[in-house]
Design a protein around this motif. Sequence first.
Motif, short mmCIF file in Angstrom:
data_model
loop_
_atom_site.label_atom_id
_atom_site.label_comp_id
_atom_site.label_asym_id
_atom_site.label_seq_id
_atom_site.Cartn_x
_atom_site.Cartn_y
_atom_site.Cartn_z
N ALA A 92 0.82 -1.22 0.00
CA ALA A 92 0.00 0.00 0.00
C ALA A 92 0.85 1.26 0.00
O ALA A 92 0.39 2.31 -0.43
N GLN A 93 2.07 1.16 0.49
CA GLN A 93 2.92 2.35 0.49
C GLN A 93 3.42 2.67 -0.90
O GLN A 93 3.91 3.78 -1.15
N TYR A 94 3.33 1.69 -1.79
CA TYR A 94 3.84 1.90 -3.13
C TYR A 94 2.75 2.07 -4.19
O TYR A 94 2.97 2.71 -5.20
N VAL A 95 1.63 1.44 -3.97
CA VAL A 95 0.63 1.43 -5.04
C VAL A 95 -0.78 1.29 -4.45
O VAL A 95 -0.97 0.64 -3.42
N THR A 96 -1.69 1.97 -5.09
CA THR A 96 -3.10 1.76 -4.80
C THR A 96 -3.70 1.05 -6.00
O THR A 96 -3.65 1.55 -7.13
N PHE A 97 -4.22 -0.11 -5.73
CA PHE A 97 -4.78 -0.89 -6.84
C PHE A 97 -6.20 -0.45 -7.13
O PHE A 97 -7.02 -0.28 -6.22
N GLY A 98 -6.49 -0.33 -8.41
CA GLY A 98 -7.86 -0.07 -8.83
C GLY A 98 -8.56 -1.38 -9.11
O GLY A 98 -8.00 -2.47 -8.91
N SER A 99 -9.76 -1.25 -9.60
CA SER A 99 -10.51 -2.47 -9.88
C SER A 99 -9.99 -3.19 -11.12
O SER A 99 -10.46 -4.27 -11.45
N ASP A 100 -9.01 -2.58 -11.79
CA ASP A 100 -8.44 -3.28 -12.95
C ASP A 100 -7.51 -4.41 -12.53
O ASP A 100 -7.30 -5.36 -13.27
N LEU A 101 -6.95 -4.29 -11.32
CA LEU A 101 -5.99 -5.31 -10.88
C LEU A 101 -6.36 -5.92 -9.53
O LEU A 101 -5.58 -6.70 -8.99
N SER A 102 -7.48 -5.57 -9.00
CA SER A 102 -7.83 -6.12 -7.69
C SER A 102 -9.33 -6.38 -7.62
O SER A 102 -10.10 -5.91 -8.45
N GLY A 103 -9.71 -7.13 -6.63
CA GLY A 103 -11.12 -7.38 -6.39
C GLY A 103 -11.71 -8.38 -7.37
O GLY A 103 -10.99 -9.09 -8.08
N GLN A 104 -12.98 -8.45 -7.35
CA GLN A 104 -13.67 -9.35 -8.25
C GLN A 104 -14.99 -8.73 -8.64
O GLN A 104 -15.50 -7.84 -7.97
N SER A 105 -15.53 -9.20 -9.74
CA SER A 105 -16.83 -8.69 -10.19
C SER A 105 -17.63 -9.83 -10.79
O SER A 105 -17.07 -10.76 -11.37
N THR A 106 -18.90 -9.76 -10.61
CA THR A 106 -19.81 -10.77 -11.16
C THR A 106 -20.61 -10.13 -12.28
O THR A 106 -21.26 -9.11 -12.07
N LYS A 107 -20.54 -10.76 -13.44
CA LYS A 107 -21.15 -10.17 -14.63
C LYS A 107 -21.95 -11.24 -15.38
O LYS A 107 -21.72 -12.44 -15.21
N PRO A 108 -22.88 -10.81 -16.23
CA PRO A 108 -23.68 -11.78 -17.00
C PRO A 108 -22.79 -12.62 -17.91
O PRO A 108 -21.76 -12.17 -18.39
N LEU A 109 -23.29 -13.82 -18.12
CA LEU A 109 -22.55 -14.77 -18.95
C LEU A 109 -23.50 -15.37 -19.98
O LEU A 109 -24.62 -15.78 -19.65
#
Lengths: 222, 424
Positions: A159-176
């Motif tokens: 965290a001292q070096y980088v704040t991750f956005g949703s492009d590289l962290s977390g998860q998302s549920t989307k239609p399939l």
Amino acid sequence: MRSLLVLMSGAIVLSGVADAQTRTTAAPPSRAVEKGYVEGVAQSAFGNVTTQSYGVELGATVRPDLQVFAEFGKIKDVADTTFTGGASTIASALSRLQPAAVGFSARRPVIFVAGGVKYRPPTTLKVQPYVLGGFGFATVKNDVAFTLGGSETSAAALAQYVTFGSDLSGQSTKPLLTLGAGVTVPIWQTLLLDFQYRFGRIFADEQGITVNRAGVGFGVRF
Amino acid sequence: MRLHELCILGSIALCLLVAACSKSSPTKPTSTAAPAEADAVTGSVTVPQAVSPAANAQIRNVDQPVTLVVANAVATKGTNAYDFEVSTDTGFATKVATKTGVAEGAGGRTTITLDRLTPNADYYWHARAQAGGTAGPFTAGRKFSIGPAVTIDTPVPIGPLSGAQTSARPAFRVRNATRQGPAGPITYKFDIATASTFNPILVTATVAEGVNETGFIPTSDLPINAPLFWRATAIDATNAVSSAPTTALNFTTSLAIDLSRVIQSYPAAPSGPQVAAWRQTATIQSVEQDGNPAADGIMCIAFTTSDNWPSTAFFGAEEVQVYANQWYFANIGGQWYGGPGEYLRVGRGFCKTGQGTNAIGPDGGWNTVMASWAPKVGELVGYMISTPARNWPGMRTIDERSDIVVQPWRDTSLGSKVAGAVRR
């Protein structure tokens, strides 16, 4: 791929037509009537990357030529170059921000569930071909890990070096959307093999994810 | 058919259940300055690297404003904009400067210049980047210190004060400037100009501070009989702090004559340096002359003496007692020439005739260039009185002299205005 989608959609429509026909014409007397099936599936997944997928599919017979099905599964990785490129960019930056050697891994595993209809055209063959189409949901997880000096580093330490956005962290549920085809081969009594192909489209934000799966299922009819 | 319907309903329920769970959930919340569009993918942003000022930098107050420099951050989406904060505490609770949305600089670095900060204080600064809807981490707080303010008051002129008449090389003097704060060595810059705007500056010199007062004497003559201005400024070069200059002080150089540099133009007379060494026991009170031949070329140099100047026989004629000579000085081509002229006899006053414009030179018995000297109206001519110096040392007495007065040559035949008759 678009033509494949058209073919699949056509197959589903045809299944409806066939359904109407079966209401007016009797099913072939030789056709065995089964209530449903369940099978385990192992696939090779390819698209952004080539990886593995596995899951469970089960279905119930609505009519002799029509089944409803549900599938659950996991695809190990659907990371595209944008995703891995982003992780690589951050890794390069980390190597400039601190002295330790930086390593990273970037994967996007997917857990999905889908349901739909499977049309099984009447045939005199011993094997049963089918086409299917369905909808569901996929949970895409951004699984990025960095190592500093060979040791995996926690998010808190990063965290001292980088704040991750949703492009590289977390998860998302989307239609399939899932479309597919295959052929079921009875092997012994109620056991079956299901040679199958599945096309999947996850409607992710900004850039959808396409994943193809080809594999075999091993199951049982009941 | 009930089983089939159950299967269909089950599938639909399953789909609805999954739909209800559909969400985007980053493992870490992204703090965004500008709210990201719903469901938009936000980027990842690294910390920029603090470059300057260095940690614990000591910055002179005079070097303000302070410039903050960071090496640019890296972002996976969008273009970075930067936030800079300066605080008096490490926790950044008391911010004294904040700049947000600073566009990323070229060359891999982003720079901002702060407004002036209060001197003699410690500060902490940090910066972060924002891009793609994500605010990156702040750099670790870095300390820098601003040194105390140094102020220097305007030095007080001692002389020459406004309106003064000076020699060609007057001594310019100021009382040393008072100062506040840890000032470094002070120097004083003296400017001399022909206009109070000091543009252009005629002479400038910087001298080290003296004890209590500081002075400067030009090394060459200033323009003569011209209105001039001077000022002085105290300078602390170490802290790059200067006082305000003194007000412009006007003065006028008279055509001051340095006897030691005068070229003696009479053959039998003491040299300039010799006369310069004579005691000055007389003071000229006035010089009244008219080069008009019709006025007899009258030359009256009134003076007083603090000593009793003895007389001597004029070339051995005891009945003709002389006790003084008039002196004339001519500035010819920038050089002063001079020599003793008419004798003054005891009891015969202080006026002499025959000193007309065209006669004073040829009739003076001068040598060199002064023999052909014919002063122009308005030309500055020097006058002095001395004990007998002509045919010196033959008629020498006590070798004393007066001061020198310089004033314009007058000739009423050439348009000079003389208020009343020449006092004889």
